[in-house]
Write a protein that holds these residues in place. Structure first.
Motif, PDB file in Angstrom:
ATOM      1  N   UNK A 140     -20.945 -12.839  55.962  1.00 14.85           N
ATOM      2  CA  UNK A 140     -21.348 -12.591  54.735  1.00 14.85           C
ATOM      3  C   UNK A 140     -22.339 -11.926  54.948  1.00 14.85           C
ATOM      4  N   UNK A 141     -23.182 -13.126  55.392  1.00 12.82           N
ATOM      5  CA  UNK A 141     -25.210 -13.021  55.540  1.00 12.82           C
ATOM      6  C   UNK A 141     -24.895 -11.601  56.258  1.00 12.82           C
ATOM      7  N   UNK A 142     -24.544 -11.465  57.399  1.00  7.49           N
ATOM      8  CA  UNK A 142     -23.868 -10.476  58.559  1.00  7.49           C
ATOM      9  C   UNK A 142     -24.065  -9.384  57.987  1.00  7.49           C
ATOM     10  N   UNK A 143     -23.049  -9.019  56.942  1.00  2.99           N
ATOM     11  CA  UNK A 143     -22.763  -7.809  56.188  1.00  2.99           C
ATOM     12  C   UNK A 143     -23.305  -8.036  55.173  1.00  2.99           C
ATOM     13  N   UNK A 144     -24.818  -8.679  54.423  1.00  3.55           N
ATOM     14  CA  UNK A 144     -25.650  -8.685  53.646  1.00  3.55           C
ATOM     15  C   UNK A 144     -26.567  -7.798  54.000  1.00  3.55           C
ATOM     16  N   UNK A 145     -26.891  -8.304  55.339  1.00  2.00           N
ATOM     17  CA  UNK A 145     -28.152  -7.789  55.978  1.00  2.00           C
ATOM     18  C   UNK A 145     -27.585  -6.304  56.717  1.00  2.00           C
ATOM     19  N   UNK A 146     -27.402  -5.541  56.602  1.00  2.79           N
ATOM     20  CA  UNK A 146     -27.138  -4.539  57.687  1.00  2.79           C
ATOM     21  C   UNK A 146     -28.016  -3.119  56.396  1.00  2.79           C
ATOM     22  N   UNK A 147     -28.512  -2.960  57.055  1.00  6.59           N
ATOM     23  CA  UNK A 147     -28.445  -1.596  56.678  1.00  6.59           C
ATOM     24  C   UNK A 147     -29.639  -1.411  55.767  1.00  6.59           C
ATOM     25  N   UNK A 148     -29.274  -1.106  54.398  1.00  4.73           N
ATOM     26  CA  UNK A 148     -29.724  -1.780  53.314  1.00  4.73           C
ATOM     27  C   UNK A 148     -28.319  -0.996  52.291  1.00  4.73           C
ATOM     28  N   UNK A 183     -30.700  -8.999  67.551  1.00 11.73           N
ATOM     29  CA  UNK A 183     -29.354  -9.892  66.980  1.00 11.73           C
ATOM     30  C   UNK A 183     -28.447 -10.323  68.051  1.00 11.73           C
ATOM     31  N   UNK A 184     -28.877 -11.794  67.314  1.00 12.50           N
ATOM     32  CA  UNK A 184     -27.783 -12.839  67.777  1.00 12.50           C
ATOM     33  C   UNK A 184     -27.109 -13.738  66.886  1.00 12.50           C
ATOM     34  N   UNK A 185     -25.924 -13.766  67.706  1.00 12.80           N
ATOM     35  CA  UNK A 185     -24.467 -14.656  66.287  1.00 12.80           C
ATOM     36  C   UNK A 185     -24.438 -15.246  67.314  1.00 12.80           C
ATOM     37  N   UNK A 207     -26.041  -2.209  66.721  1.00 16.30           N
ATOM     38  CA  UNK A 207     -25.822  -2.647  65.621  1.00 16.30           C
ATOM     39  C   UNK A 207     -25.082  -4.128  65.224  1.00 16.30           C
ATOM     40  N   UNK A 208     -25.012  -4.624  64.006  1.00 18.13           N
ATOM     41  CA  UNK A 208     -24.245  -5.824  63.762  1.00 18.13           C
ATOM     42  C   UNK A 208     -22.755  -6.292  63.264  1.00 18.13           C
ATOM     43  N   UNK A 209     -22.113  -5.560  63.565  1.00 22.40           N
ATOM     44  CA  UNK A 209     -20.866  -6.543  63.429  1.00 22.40           C
ATOM     45  C   UNK A 209     -20.271  -6.415  64.708  1.00 22.40           C
ATOM     46  N   UNK A 210     -20.962  -5.642  65.700  1.00 23.24           N
ATOM     47  CA  UNK A 210     -20.262  -6.010  67.573  1.00 23.24           C
ATOM     48  C   UNK A 210     -20.623  -7.529  67.509  1.00 23.24           C
ATOM     49  N   UNK A 211     -21.761  -7.974  67.035  1.00 31.27           N
ATOM     50  CA  UNK A 211     -22.414  -9.212  67.567  1.00 31.27           C
ATOM     51  C   UNK A 211     -21.159 -10.574  66.615  1.00 31.27           C
ATOM     52  N   UNK A 212     -20.838 -10.066  65.832  1.00 35.20           N
ATOM     53  CA  UNK A 212     -19.991 -11.412  64.648  1.00 35.20           C
ATOM     54  C   UNK A 212     -18.533 -10.732  65.236  1.00 35.20           C
TER      55      UNK A 212
END
Ligand SMILES: Cc1cc2nc3c(=O)[nH]c(=O)nc-3n(C[C@H](O)[C@H](O)[C@H](O)COP(=O)(O)OP(=O)(O)OC[C@H]3O[C@@H](n4cnc5c(N)ncnc54)[C@H](O)[C@@H]3O)c2cc1C
Ligand code: FES
Ligand code: FES
Lengths: 263, 207
Positions: free
Chosen positions: A91-99, A186-188, A119-124
């Motif tokens: 949830x926090x990752x999604x809230x941090x994507x772009x704006x 970004x590190x997951x 991109x962020x989601x690939x890390x999750x």
């Protein structure tokens, strides 16, 4: 932007058939695709809109996993009570994507199919060892990301959902590239049923697992153990925002911060 | 499958089959100037073809139907077809937020989506905020009172984002406001007063 035909699909089968018939491309939130088309970096002759497909929507708990439909917007994942309670890091990752505006349009499926190196989601997906469901098969995270903007998806294959196993603990820490808001690095980090997984985005041509840090954390799941690992700069990105050495340094530092945040 | 990304380099290596693109591009768009006074359907003009789409949506509470080129961006539709020029184009690349409108109540960048993606939805632009008698929306009034604008170019987008923000965070503190306005850039850099305005507007909206 070049001309194209727009078709709206009402089921996954319908979308797959339209794409096959026309050689077109799916349109999800358009946050990457419309921008690419405006710059004529993409010029599909047909766009097949996925937003009307009910079976691609929604978030549900299935046993030990959270299953998120491909057309779920980033803002919905960020606000989901089910995600917040089972995998707060997601949830926090999604809230941090772009704006805010990007999160209101951008989707999970679009982000993964796009596989932007920062991109962020690939890390999750990689960090949690998630499974990508498509209209034809299930693809393990370790098999999905193939390189810069490249995935295991075949032509016309559609992501339908992603199944994220609920970890014991996890956290994502992003060092924001302030102009684009993507990850400079970004590190997951996740402690999962099958061991510690550490996925890094932004640092190389595609998301990857930091095996040396995983091994160190398997022995001692502490921030210091992560920070003590010296990440090699070989193969990492150098651009005007940071050198490969700088990114390598960030990988270990952010992994340490993620371990601390995971608690 | 390698697809066409945004990165330079990746873009050229990605061959995208399009087939022959029809050269037929006849456009005969007449801006609709009287949209403010119209309470019924508004019809845009574009020759129907495989490359056009039928739009049917609500804009500022009015039903709008139109046939447009499928390429039409939402911001182009609002500005060029409906003459709702309050929605600004700052960067045209999804970065600055000057084009922010509400799509079913959620802030989106109208330059980074097709008009067709708003089909069936309720769109609210800056023109739709004030009351029929011209009384400003509390957020607009707060921007005016707090001097939350200098040149005013970013203001429509700021106000629309602020309305979305306050709906979700009625008691937002300064940190939350700054985070939630990340997608809106002010080239006059008047952020301090913008944040004050959002706080004052939020208090007024709560009344
Ligand atoms: C200003 C800005 C900031 C951003 N910041 C970030 C950030 O910090 N982190 C981040 O991760 N991302 C960021 N993004 C990217 C954003 O998350 C995009 O929404 C996302 O990458 C693409 O999702 P989309 O739904 O918009 O897909 P689209 O743009 O519609 O599609 C992208 C690609 O995926 C394909 N596709 C879409 N859905 C499917 C599917 N179900 N199956 C198969 N293929 C599919 C499309 O054909 C296309 O090739 C940012 C974007 C912008 C404009
Ligand atoms: S004009 Fe749309 S984001 Fe700048
Ligand atoms: S007031 Fe000038 S851009 Fe914000």
């Amino acid at each position: 932007m070049y001309s194209f035909e727009l078709k709206k699909a009402d089921s996954v089968a319908d979308a797959a058939a339209l794409i096959k018939e026309t050689g077109g491309k799916p349109l999800a939130g358009g946050q990457s695709l419309v921008a690419a088309m405006k710059m004529r970096l993409a010029q599909p002759g047909t766009l097949v809109e996925l937003s009307g497909i009910a079976e691609l929507q929604g978030i549900r708990r299935e046993g030990d996993a959270i299953v998120v439909g491909a057309m779920t917007r980033h803002a919905e994942v960020a606000a989901s009570a089910a995600v917040k309670s089972a995998i707060p890091a997601l949830a926090m990752l999604a809230e941090g994507i772009g704006d805010r505006q990007v999160r209101n349009m951008g989707t999970l499926g679009g982000s993964l199919a796009n596989n932007d190196p920062a991109a962020c989601y690939p890390a999750a997906v990689l960090g949690l060892g998630a499974t990508v469901h498509t209209n034809t098969r299930k693809i393990a995270a370790d098999e999905f990301f193939k390189g810069m903007y490249e995935t295991a998806l075949d032509d016309g294959e559609l992501i339908t959902a992603v199944s994220f196993p609920v970890p014991k603990k996890a956290a994502y820490v992003k060092f924001v590239q302030p102009a684009s808001r993507f990850a400079l690095v970004g590190v997951f980090v996740a402690q999962t049923a099958s061991g510690v997984r550490v996925a890094v985005t932004g640092a190389a041509s595609s998301v990857f697992r930091a095996r040396p840090i995983e091994e160190a954390l398997a022995k001692s799941f502490t921030a210091d153990a992560a920070r003590a690992v010296k990440t090699a700069a070989d193969g990492l990105n150098t651009d005007l925002h940071g050198s490969a050495e700088y990114r390598a340094h960030l990988v270990s530092v952010l992994a340490g911060r993620a371990v601390a945040a995971a608690g | 499958m390698l697809h066409d990304g945004l990165a330079a380099g990746a873009a050229t290596s990605a061959g995208v089959a399009t087939g022959a693109l029809p050269s037929h591009r006849s456009r005969s768009i007449l801006p609709i100037r009287n949209v403010q006074s119209s309470s019924t359907a508004v019809t845009g003009r574009f020759e129907e073809s495989p490359l056009s789409v039928q739009l049917s949506l609500s804009v500022n509470g009015r039903a709008v139907t139109a046939t447009v080129d499928a390429r039409t961006l939402l911001v182009e539709f609002l500005r060029n077809e409906l003459a709702l020029t309050g929605t600004h184009v700052g960067c045209d690349t999804g970065q600055c937020g000057a084009c922010t409108v509400l799509l079913d109540g959620r802030a989106v960048k109208a330059c980074n989506m097709l008009a067709a993606q708003a089909n069936g939805a309720k769109v609210m632009t800056i023109e739709g905020l004030a009351a029929a008698d011209g009384t400003l929306h509390p957020m607009q009034a707060a921007f005016k009172e707090c001097h939350g604008l200098q040149c005013g170019f970013c203001t429509p987008g700021m106000v629309m984002s602020a309305v979305d923000l306050v709906e979700r965070h009625p008691k937002a503190d300064e940190k939350t406001i700054r985070e939630q306005l990340e997608g809106n850039l002010c080239r006059c850099t008047g952020y301090q007063n913008i944040v004050h305005a959002v706080q004052q507007g939020a208090a007024a909206m709560a009344k």
